[in-house]
Design a protein around this motif. Structure first.
Motif, PDB file in Angstrom:
ATOM      1  N   GLY A  49      44.872  47.114  32.376  1.00 50.08           N
ATOM      2  CA  GLY A  49      45.101  48.210  32.707  1.00 50.08           C
ATOM      3  C   GLY A  49      43.373  48.683  33.113  1.00 50.08           C
ATOM      4  N   SER A  50      42.349  49.488  32.897  1.00 49.52           N
ATOM      5  CA  SER A  50      41.225  49.943  33.398  1.00 49.52           C
ATOM      6  C   SER A  50      40.316  49.462  32.394  1.00 49.52           C
ATOM      7  N   ARG A  51      40.378  49.510  31.219  1.00 55.20           N
ATOM      8  CA  ARG A  51      39.417  47.936  30.709  1.00 55.20           C
ATOM      9  C   ARG A  51      39.474  47.398  29.597  1.00 55.20           C
ATOM     10  N   GLN A  52      39.516  46.805  30.474  1.00 52.24           N
ATOM     11  CA  GLN A  52      39.894  44.750  29.635  1.00 52.24           C
ATOM     12  C   GLN A  52      39.245  44.830  29.491  1.00 52.24           C
ATOM     13  N   SER A  53      39.157  43.589  28.213  1.00 54.09           N
ATOM     14  CA  SER A  53      37.860  42.397  27.851  1.00 54.09           C
ATOM     15  C   SER A  53      38.387  41.181  28.184  1.00 54.09           C
ATOM     16  N   PRO A  54      37.473  40.233  28.211  1.00 55.78           N
ATOM     17  CA  PRO A  54      36.210  40.540  28.114  1.00 55.78           C
ATOM     18  C   PRO A  54      35.102  41.080  29.509  1.00 55.78           C
ATOM     19  N   ILE A  55      34.293  40.980  28.870  1.00 54.71           N
ATOM     20  CA  ILE A  55      33.283  41.576  30.006  1.00 54.71           C
ATOM     21  C   ILE A  55      31.973  40.808  30.506  1.00 54.71           C
ATOM     22  N   ASN A  56      31.425  40.595  32.076  1.00 53.80           N
ATOM     23  CA  ASN A  56      29.804  40.124  31.776  1.00 53.80           C
ATOM     24  C   ASN A  56      29.196  41.683  30.852  1.00 53.80           C
ATOM     25  N   ILE A  57      28.261  41.060  30.051  1.00 57.67           N
ATOM     26  CA  ILE A  57      27.361  42.057  29.395  1.00 57.67           C
ATOM     27  C   ILE A  57      25.558  41.722  30.574  1.00 57.67           C
ATOM     28  N   ASN A  58      26.024  43.030  30.878  1.00 62.93           N
ATOM     29  CA  ASN A  58      24.014  43.092  32.147  1.00 62.93           C
ATOM     30  C   ASN A  58      23.479  43.916  31.759  1.00 62.93           C
ATOM     31  N   THR A  59      22.888  43.593  30.247  1.00 63.33           N
ATOM     32  CA  THR A  59      21.601  43.249  30.118  1.00 63.33           C
ATOM     33  C   THR A  59      20.488  45.025  30.571  1.00 63.33           C
ATOM     34  N   THR A  60      20.209  44.465  31.740  1.00 66.62           N
ATOM     35  CA  THR A  60      19.509  46.482  32.159  1.00 66.62           C
ATOM     36  C   THR A  60      20.438  46.729  32.343  1.00 66.62           C
ATOM     37  N   ALA A  61      21.331  46.758  32.454  1.00 69.59           N
ATOM     38  CA  ALA A  61      22.578  48.075  33.099  1.00 69.59           C
ATOM     39  C   ALA A  61      23.121  48.782  31.354  1.00 69.59           C
ATOM     40  N   ALA A  62      22.265  48.025  30.146  1.00 70.39           N
ATOM     41  CA  ALA A  62      22.677  48.590  29.209  1.00 70.39           C
ATOM     42  C   ALA A  62      22.279  49.516  28.346  1.00 70.39           C
ATOM     43  N   LYS A  63      22.975  50.675  28.355  1.00 71.34           N
ATOM     44  CA  LYS A  63      22.400  52.250  28.035  1.00 71.34           C
ATOM     45  C   LYS A  63      21.735  51.874  26.703  1.00 71.34           C
ATOM     46  N   TYR A 226      30.937  47.823  23.453  1.00 72.47           N
ATOM     47  CA  TYR A 226      31.747  48.492  24.348  1.00 72.47           C
ATOM     48  C   TYR A 226      32.769  49.077  23.890  1.00 72.47           C
ATOM     49  N   LEU A 227      33.909  50.066  25.032  1.00 74.87           N
ATOM     50  CA  LEU A 227      35.486  49.575  24.432  1.00 74.87           C
ATOM     51  C   LEU A 227      36.321  48.852  25.202  1.00 74.87           C
ATOM     52  N   GLY A 228      37.129  48.360  24.714  1.00 73.47           N
ATOM     53  CA  GLY A 228      37.831  47.598  25.938  1.00 73.47           C
ATOM     54  C   GLY A 228      39.484  46.573  25.256  1.00 73.47           C
ATOM     55  N   SER A 229      39.701  45.998  25.124  1.00 75.27           N
ATOM     56  CA  SER A 229      40.855  44.708  24.531  1.00 75.27           C
ATOM     57  C   SER A 229      40.302  44.457  23.753  1.00 75.27           C
ATOM     58  N   LEU A 230      41.979  43.720  23.974  1.00 72.21           N
ATOM     59  CA  LEU A 230      42.527  42.459  23.388  1.00 72.21           C
ATOM     60  C   LEU A 230      42.090  41.263  24.300  1.00 72.21           C
ATOM     61  N   THR A 231      42.045  40.274  24.066  1.00 75.15           N
ATOM     62  CA  THR A 231      41.718  39.380  24.996  1.00 75.15           C
ATOM     63  C   THR A 231      42.923  38.888  25.544  1.00 75.15           C
ATOM     64  N   THR A 232      44.156  38.530  24.665  1.00 76.90           N
ATOM     65  CA  THR A 232      45.040  37.842  25.076  1.00 76.90           C
ATOM     66  C   THR A 232      46.194  38.716  25.259  1.00 76.90           C
ATOM     67  N   PRO A 233      47.229  38.720  26.168  1.00 75.21           N
ATOM     68  CA  PRO A 233      49.190  39.620  26.177  1.00 75.21           C
ATOM     69  C   PRO A 233      48.879  40.159  24.566  1.00 75.21           C
ATOM     70  N   ALA A 234      49.362  41.358  24.095  1.00 77.04           N
ATOM     71  CA  ALA A 234      49.866  42.323  25.451  1.00 77.04           C
ATOM     72  C   ALA A 234      48.585  43.102  26.294  1.00 77.04           C
ATOM     73  N   GLY A 278      38.958  34.761  32.349  1.00 79.02           N
ATOM     74  CA  GLY A 278      38.632  35.510  32.366  1.00 79.02           C
ATOM     75  C   GLY A 278      37.740  36.661  32.634  1.00 79.02           C
ATOM     76  N   ILE A 279      36.357  36.711  33.212  1.00 77.32           N
ATOM     77  CA  ILE A 279      35.841  37.980  33.161  1.00 77.32           C
ATOM     78  C   ILE A 279      36.889  39.478  33.947  1.00 77.32           C
ATOM     79  N   GLN A 280      36.231  40.552  33.616  1.00 75.56           N
ATOM     80  CA  GLN A 280      37.618  41.839  33.697  1.00 75.56           C
ATOM     81  C   GLN A 280      36.510  42.123  34.232  1.00 75.56           C
ATOM     82  N   PRO A 281      36.583  43.692  34.612  1.00 73.73           N
ATOM     83  CA  PRO A 281      35.643  44.783  35.428  1.00 73.73           C
ATOM     84  C   PRO A 281      34.508  45.148  34.429  1.00 73.73           C
ATOM     85  N   ASP A 282      33.435  45.708  35.111  1.00 71.99           N
ATOM     86  CA  ASP A 282      32.917  46.019  34.277  1.00 71.99           C
ATOM     87  C   ASP A 282      32.732  47.104  33.345  1.00 71.99           C
TER      88      ASP A 282
END
Length: 313
Positions: A49-63, A226-234, A278-282
């Motif tokens: 999908g398009s909002r998968q977890s986990p992610i890398n948190i870029n602290t400078t980009a956090a609004k 942030y909005l994401g997903s469960l980090t194991t299937p499904a 593994g890390i998913q898209p931001d």
């Protein structure tokens, strides 16, 4: 609770006690054919999908977001709230009694707290947190899973809601110095691992430690969202993620116990190591806004320091 067969795919992700092979999903962390790099193929509906977890948190980009207020943690101080600890074959999970709850933190309503589970690597030298911060991976990560209280346990309705679950992520970092067996709450928790060395084993926890005890030293007013997903299937995309900035400090010897004690099946099977995706898209990440009062104090502090330096010239 008894779940319908139609919900098994989801339950596998929410409560890993279910054997996902019965639902046609055989996923793992330790074998090339079923490890996380293949989950998008094994379970494509959400894991690709398009909002998968986990992610890398870029602290400078956090609004900054002024709505990210402090949480209220109900019964986190209870020394009888932790009921059982189990080896699911994928993780170590601790279940809660009813009455544990979170609210506030810009959540839309109160959420009932169900369980926590852990992710780790292979001792402190091979870190295994799921989320990373500016590329840093911590030795372990603790996830407290919560579901909207309004659903009263109805997962069919809950999983149609993109914010039905709230997950609290806490990093676990090696304590500095040569401390062993610290903190005491984690020493107690780790001592129970000897009772769940093989898949499917469950141990009833005596009273004595609370969630507050396990979260010792963490400022729970500072976090990322942030909005994401469960980090194991499904990998259902239904999770409001809160990742706290300050880690739990645990001594090296206790961190090592997780990768040296529990097995993925029986005692002849591999030890449970590297239990993280593994890390998913931001995704867009927010955090607390810096208050004007804090900014003013900081500016005044700089002014006083400058005047002091000027007088000494």
């Amino acid at each position: 609770m008894i779940f319908l067969v139609a919900l098994v795919l989801t339950v596998c992700a929410l409560t890993p006690t279910v054997d996902c092979a019965t639902a046609g999903i055989e996923w793992c962390y330790h074998l090339p054919a079923c490890k996380d790099t293949n989950w998008a193929t094994i379970s494509p509906k959400y894991c690709n999908g398009s909002r998968q977890s986990p992610i890398n948190i870029n602290t400078t980009a956090a609004k900054p977001d002024e709505s990210l207020t402090e949480f209220t943690f109900t019964n986190f101080s209870s020394t009888t709230a932790l009921t059982t600890i189990e080896n699911t074959g994928k993780t170590v999970k601790v279940n809660f009694a009813s009455g544990v709850q979170i609210s506030g933190g810009s959540l839309s309503e109160a959420y009932n707290s169900l369980q926590f589970h852990l992710h780790w690597g292979n001792g402190p030298s091979i870190p295994g947190s799921e989320h990373t911060v500016d590329g840093k991976r911590y030795p372990m990560e603790m996830h407290i899973v919560n579901v909207k209280s309004s659903y009263n346990g109805n997962l069919t309705e809950a999983l149609a809601d993109s914010t039905s679950l709230a997950a609290l992520g806490f990093f676990i970092e090696e304590m500095s110095g040569n401390a062993t067996g610290e903190p005491a709450s984690w020493k107690t928790l780790a001592s129970y691992l000897a009772n769940i060395t093989t898949k499917g084993q469950t141990f009833t926890l005596p009273s004595g430690i609370s969630l507050d005890d396990l979260l010792v030293g963490v400022n729970r007013a500072k976090y990322y969202r942030y909005l994401g997903s469960l980090t194991t299937p499904a990998c259902n995309e239904v999770v409001v993620w809160t990742v706290f900035k300050e880690p739990i400090k645990v001594s090296k010897d206790l961190i090592e116990l997780f990768s040296k004690t529990v097995h993925v099946n029986d005692t002849s099977s591999p030890l449970m190591t590297n239990t993280f995706r593994g890390i998913q898209p931001d995704q867009p990440v927010t955090t607390q806004a810096v208050s004007s009062a804090s900014t003013t104090c900081y500016s005044l502090g700089l002014m006083v320091l400058s005047l002091a330096l000027w007088k000494n010239l």
